[in-house]
Design an enzyme around this catalytic site. Structure first.
Site, PDB file in Angstrom:
ATOM      1  CG  PHE A  82      -7.786  -3.906  -1.219  1.00 22.41           C
ATOM      2  CD1 PHE A  82      -5.735  -4.012  -1.293  1.00 22.41           C
ATOM      3  CD2 PHE A  82      -7.402  -2.699  -1.037  1.00 22.41           C
ATOM      4  CE1 PHE A  82      -5.098  -2.787  -1.229  1.00 22.41           C
ATOM      5  CE2 PHE A  82      -6.858  -1.527  -0.965  1.00 22.41           C
ATOM      6  CZ  PHE A  82      -5.739  -1.578  -1.086  1.00 22.41           C
ATOM      7  CB  SER A  83      -9.169  -9.474  -0.280  1.00 21.05           C
ATOM      8  OG  SER A  83      -8.364  -9.043   0.101  1.00 21.05           O
TER       9      SER A  83
END
Length: 392
Positions: free
Chosen positions: A113-114
């Site tokens: 993800f981030s």
């Protein structure tokens, strides 16, 4: 007996039950976070040949106790409570050990993800060192068509440090929000394919406040960064990853990144890799930008990113100051503001890359936490990492 029997026995559901509208929900995420490419178009980045690795158990460390807000619990109990899928710990550049949940095989890729944002920023730092990317330039120098959008009067530095005054909310669970439209543009949600990621980004409005004043966590900034590095270099993100990072790093396994209808990489959150390779990125940053005796990113850029750069005032005015009260945010990395000089990359659903320079510890944690964001658990994870760093 059906062909899905072994799959259902392991995961508790059939493969056909995992769809684009539920892949980020439990229990499906325990499989889909390791197999995003079956759901979202992805491009792969190969590793150098001969990188086979073997698991190393954490052994007795799993039974050691850590004291967190709720009391004492063993390392293994916390890993399970925090829905950890895979974990790798390095100390002084050497492998301490690995841990995997029953549903995640050692050496399996997992979406970060981030933390993808932090990896993309490394590409920006490399290009800056090569003199082809200027962090102080206006966005429109690289993307003229951004004029008229929120980015029309923003600098690349604003994009890197999340200080674009962007009128956008990270409403992860609202199907009617602009965030849901954003996810359709990335092909992460059903109904995508009519609007590209780049086209979506250029429709975003700005707030009245000047850029540069307030840290605002807005994922579109990091997809914009991916487009910026492509425009500056003339190369696709996947090719930059291969040439500038993955092969020089000595990554042992291939990685991947999801792409939209035009092949634009989801640099804000679409990367998948193994815990070991994620830990290698952390170790490279701990070593000031070098790996295998080779410089990958300029030392000055790493120091600025993890130690000296960024505005504490902008961070304090944001919404994440509770997590790191003395923190800063620079080039898509979090400076935690602790005496150890620790810094990290963070992704939703429990993805962490934690680097503690004082204790020479790197921890990569991949998870399938049910909630995208869990503030109390995040505080526990930080305390867990600090305790673990002292123990190893």
């Amino acid at each position: 007996m059906t062909g899905n029997t072994a799959f259902e026995t392991r995961y508790g559901f059939a493969r056909k039950d995992v769809r684009l509208d539920n892949w980020r929900l439990r229990p499906f995420s325990q499989w889909s976070f390791q197999n995003v490419g079956e759901l979202v178009p992805s491009v792969h980045v190969a590793a150098a040949p001969g990188g086979e690795e073997e698991v190393k158990s954490l052994g007795a460390l799993l039974e050691e106790k850590v004291t967190l807000a709720g009391g004492a619990e063993t390392v293994e109990a916390f890993l399970k409570r925090s829905d950890t899928d895979g974990l790798t710990i390095l100390k002084g550049g050497r492998l301490v050990g690995d841990w995997s949940a029953p549903h995640m095989a050692f050496g399996q890729r997992h979406i970060i993800f981030s933390i993808s944002k932090s990896v993309t920023a490394i590409l920006a730092g490399i290009l800056q060192g090569e003199g082809v990317f200027d962090p102080e330039a206006p966005v429109t120098e690289y993307i003229p068509e951004a004029k008229g959008s929120a980015y029309g009067d923003a600098s690349v530095r604003n994009v890197l440090d999340m200080t674009v005054s962007l009128d956008f909310e990270e409403a992860y669970l609202d199907p009617e929000s602009a965030f849901a439209r954003y996810r359709r543009a990335t092909l992460w949600n059903p109904g995508g394919g009519s609007e590209s990621l780049a086209a979506f980004l250029l429709t975003l409005p700005r707030l009245a406040e000047p850029h540069g004043q307030t840290y605002r966590y807005r994922s579109p900034n990091s997809d914009m960064l991916g487009i910026l590095v492509e425009r500056a270099s003339g190369k696709r993100v996947s090719d930059l990853l291969s040439e500038k990072l993955w092969l020089p790093l000595g990554a042992a396994s291939e990685m991947s990144v999801t792409v939209d209808m035009e092949g634009t990489a989801r640099t804000a959150g679409g990367m998948s890799m193994t815990p070991r390779d994620l830990a290698r990125i952390g170790e490279m940053m701990r070593q000031g930008g070098t790996a295998n005796g080779r410089r990958i990113v300029p030392e000055a850029w790493v120091h600025d990113t993890v130690a000296s750069g960024g505005s504490h005032e902008a961070w304090r005015r944001g919404t994440m100051a509770f997590l790191f009260p003395k923190g800063r945010y620079r080039n898509k990395w979090y400076q935690m503001g602790t005496p150890s000089g620790a810094f990290c990359g963070i992704g939703i659903h429990g993805q962490w890359l934690y680097v503690n320079p004082s204790d020479e510890v790197v921890i990569a944690k991949m998870s399938s936490q049910p909630e995208p964001v869990d503030d109390q658990l995040d505080l526990d994870v930080v305390a867990f990492f600090e305790a673990l760093s002292r123990m190893v």
